[in-house]
Design a protein around this motif. Structure first.
Motif, mmCIF file in Angstrom:
data_model
loop_
_atom_site.group_PDB
_atom_site.id
_atom_site.type_symbol
_atom_site.label_atom_id
_atom_site.label_comp_id
_atom_site.label_asym_id
_atom_site.label_seq_id
_atom_site.Cartn_x
_atom_site.Cartn_y
_atom_site.Cartn_z
ATOM 1 N N ASP A 222 13.211 -22.361 40.072
ATOM 2 C CA ASP A 222 13.313 -22.680 41.503
ATOM 3 C C ASP A 222 12.003 -22.311 42.173
ATOM 4 O O ASP A 222 11.128 -21.710 41.549
ATOM 5 C CB ASP A 222 14.491 -21.946 42.153
ATOM 6 N N THR A 223 11.887 -22.664 43.440
ATOM 7 C CA THR A 223 10.647 -22.408 44.175
ATOM 8 C C THR A 223 10.708 -21.088 44.944
ATOM 9 O O THR A 223 9.785 -20.771 45.680
ATOM 10 C CB THR A 223 10.394 -23.539 45.198
ATOM 11 N N CYS A 268 16.569 -29.020 33.096
ATOM 12 C CA CYS A 268 15.463 -29.120 34.047
ATOM 13 C C CYS A 268 14.568 -30.286 33.638
ATOM 14 O O CYS A 268 14.253 -30.463 32.462
ATOM 15 C CB CYS A 268 14.650 -27.831 34.054
ATOM 16 N N SER A 270 11.565 -30.457 33.987
ATOM 17 C CA SER A 270 10.307 -29.930 33.436
ATOM 18 C C SER A 270 10.438 -29.543 31.969
ATOM 19 O O SER A 270 9.459 -29.102 31.365
ATOM 20 C CB SER A 270 9.845 -28.709 34.233
ATOM 21 N N TRP A 312 14.668 -25.546 50.740
ATOM 22 C CA TRP A 312 14.503 -26.486 49.615
ATOM 23 C C TRP A 312 15.567 -27.585 49.713
ATOM 24 O O TRP A 312 16.683 -27.324 50.173
ATOM 25 C CB TRP A 312 14.651 -25.723 48.299
ATOM 26 N N CYS A 314 17.278 -31.311 47.785
ATOM 27 C CA CYS A 314 17.310 -32.284 46.695
ATOM 28 C C CYS A 314 18.175 -33.456 47.128
ATOM 29 O O CYS A 314 19.061 -33.312 47.970
ATOM 30 C CB CYS A 314 17.804 -31.674 45.391
ATOM 31 N N TYR A 356 16.643 -30.856 39.594
ATOM 32 C CA TYR A 356 15.829 -31.039 40.810
ATOM 33 C C TYR A 356 16.384 -32.118 41.733
ATOM 34 O O TYR A 356 15.928 -32.233 42.874
ATOM 35 C CB TYR A 356 14.367 -31.347 40.439
ATOM 36 N N CYS A 360 21.495 -27.905 43.722
ATOM 37 C CA CYS A 360 21.006 -27.009 44.787
ATOM 38 C C CYS A 360 21.687 -25.645 44.745
ATOM 39 O O CYS A 360 22.905 -25.544 44.806
ATOM 40 C CB CYS A 360 21.243 -27.669 46.147
ATOM 41 N N TYR A 377 12.514 -32.487 48.475
ATOM 42 C CA TYR A 377 11.378 -31.609 48.160
ATOM 43 C C TYR A 377 10.404 -32.140 47.098
ATOM 44 O O TYR A 377 9.199 -32.167 47.305
ATOM 45 C CB TYR A 377 11.918 -30.234 47.705
ATOM 46 N N TRP A 378 10.912 -32.551 45.930
ATOM 47 C CA TRP A 378 10.008 -32.886 44.829
ATOM 48 C C TRP A 378 9.457 -34.299 44.898
ATOM 49 O O TRP A 378 8.535 -34.641 44.153
ATOM 50 C CB TRP A 378 10.708 -32.651 43.479
ATOM 51 N N TRP A 383 7.457 -36.520 41.889
ATOM 52 C CA TRP A 383 8.587 -36.674 40.984
ATOM 53 C C TRP A 383 9.479 -37.791 41.491
ATOM 54 O O TRP A 383 9.540 -38.072 42.694
ATOM 55 C CB TRP A 383 9.351 -35.360 40.837
#
Ligand code: MTE
Ligand code: MO
Length: 499
Positions: A222-223, A268, A270, A312, A314, A356, A360, A377-378, A383
């Motif tokens: 997470d950020t 994720c 990523s 944040w 999504c 992402y 949430c 956000y992304w 993304w």
């Protein structure tokens, strides 16, 4: 040199005091955290991908350390300035305070007191620096000082450093065990209204990761530089936007809703091929579909924007939350209240979509809107707005670059195609034919499946590959793609020496 050290000590004092002040002004108002948060929100996507790749789930520690090192260099410079031109040093300290205060002030959800820690820290830094600089014997030239005054100076720097570190650590400790941690330990989860899904004994094969990922081993992405502390007593969730019937529910309202337990495998975007940013848990929660039905979305509201308490967001396709899959507003993870790092008290879990765009944590808002009207956000960070999980598979054993004795060798791992389900897993040795692995039973199409295969290993170096096919009949692609913009692809392989 001494002047520079005085500057660093003054900065340490500032941060120590700021951490303590942040206990009252809010954890995210501490200047390092606030500035770090601004950096996280503004670094180019490539840098962030690099940080996750290089530091994994330690990316936050790396960022805070980097920020602290930069600040240390800056403070050293301010200290050197202080003995030449005090006014410039004051300007330098004021700039430090202003940047910290501005960062804290502009963080989402910042309270009125947010700039206080940075400003108080800057004022203290001024006094400490003034004091320490007076202990240095020079004002214009760097003459070596005599031993006596040097010892006195170093002692004072030591004292300032120790008090600052003590204050800073105490502040961190006090913010970490905030309201949420206390509330979580007192909470008893409600019972699920239906039976817990059964995990057949065979779902776990030898050599693969645990079928259910323990909470403490579950990946965290997470950020949030400081984990948001949300007290269920004050938590609310607002469902609004393009709906006929906006709803706000409290924790007590949520407790009255039907709860179910479902295994869902989160992933994720990523996650690299072969990576471990994927985990499977038993979630306790209320189906989000029923809540959305009550809010009654307007036609055309194709996006649900989920918003976390820290700002944040999504964006999830509305259809994915209403098509009957196990999309839950979750409060429990593996029989416990959600861990604070995993979204306490309430988060979303949606089978089939990368985290992402769906999962949430610390959720407080659900807004019905259109994909064409809002980027979460992304999305502006490169993304994809849509993030269905791609079919994937991983070899857990043997590990890459390990050795085995010749003869039968167990090859095992996991495969996933959430919301579609896994139909087949195949293993290839070197450039040989693809061989079908034995599939462990499925618990649901929202979870990963384990597989195992016995390989008759001959002496030499060998490459093992795995690929999965989903229940729609699509095989996992061999095409190599990076995680950005919508998930990595390619076959996972390991190299094994036999003999
Ligand atoms: N509030 C908030 N929720 C978030 C995120 C975030 O940065 N902030 N990251 C998302 C991403 S990218 C993923 S992969 C999942 C990870 O959930 P976990 O940390 O519980 O494994 O959370 C999602 N939910
Ligand atoms: Mo993610």
């Amino acid at each position: 040199m001494r002047a520079g050290l005085a500057g660093v000590a003054a900065a340490a004092a500032a941060l120590g005091l700021a951490e303590l002040a942040a206990v009252f002004a809010g954890a995210r108002s501490a200047p390092l955290v606030a500035v770090g948060g601004v950096v996280v929100d503004h670094v180019p996507a490539g840098v962030k991908d690099f940080a996750i790749a290089a530091f994994g789930t330690h990316d936050k520690t790396a960022l805070l350390t980097g920020t602290a090192i930069l600040l240390g260099l800056y403070a050293f410079g301010v200290g050197v300035l202080a003995v030449r031109r005090w006014a410039l040093a004051v300007a330098g300290i004021a700039l430090f305070g202003a940047v910290g205060a501005a960062a804290a002030w502009t963080r989402p959800g910042a309270g009125a007191g947010a700039p206080v820690p940075a400003l108080a820290g800057a004022v203290l830094a001024g006094f400490v620096l003034r004091h320490l600089v007076r202990l240095t014997p020079y004002s214009r030239s760097d003459e070596p000082a005599d031993g006596e005054s040097r010892r006195r100076f170093l002692k004072q720097v030591g004292i300032v450093g120790a008090v600052a570190a003590g204050g800073g650590l105490a502040g961190r400790w006090l913010t970490a065990r905030g309201a949420a941690t206390a509330a979580r330990s007192e909470l008893t989860l409600p019972a699920a209204s239906g039976p817990r899904p059964a995990v057949p004994a065979g779902a776990q094969v030898n050599g693969a990761v645990p079928y259910v990922t323990p909470n403490e081993d579950f990946y965290r992405i997470d950020t949030a530089l400081i984990t948001p502390q949300v007290d269920p007593a004050t938590w609310t969730l607002r469902i609004h936007g393009m709906v006929r019937n906006p709803i706000t529910i409290t924790w007590a309202d949520l407790m009255k809703r039907p709860m179910v337990e479902r295994y869902v495998t989160l992933a994720c975007v990523s996650n690299e091929v072969g990576g471990d940013l994927i985990g499977n848990a038993l979630w306790l929660g209320t189906p989000i579909k029923a809540l959305l039905d009550e809010a009654d979305p307007l036609p055309g509201a194709d996006q649900v924007v989920q918003r976390s308490i820290d700002g944040w967001t999504c964006g999830t396709p509305t259809a994915a939350l209403r098509d009957g899959r196990d999309a839950l507003l979750a409060i429990g993870m593996n029989g416990e209240p959600l861990p604070v790092d995993h979204g306490f008290p309430v988060r979303m879990v949606v089978p089939g979509l990368y985290g992402y765009v769906s999962a949430c944590k610390w959720i407080t808002g659900i807004e019905l809107t259109r994909f064409s009207d809002f980027d979460a956000y992304w999305v502006p960070r490169g993304w994809s707005a849509q993030g269905p999980i791609k079919t994937g598979s991983r070899i857990d054993t043997p590990r890459d670059r390990t050795r085995r004795e010749p003869g039968p060798v167990v090859v095992a791992g996991v495969a996933w195609a959430q919301h579609r389900g896994i139909a087949k897993v195949e293993v290839q040795v070197d450039e040989g034919p693809w061989e079908t692995a034995a599939l462990a039973p499925a618990v649901s199409d929202g979870t990963w499946r384990q597989w195992t295969h016995t390989w008759d290993a001959m002496p030499g170096q060998h490459v093992l590959r795995v690929r999965a096919t989903d229940l729609d009949g699509h095989p996992q692609t061999s095409e190599i793609a990076d995680p950005a913009p919508d998930g990595a692809t390619g076959w996972h392989q390991v190299t094994v020496s036999v003999g």
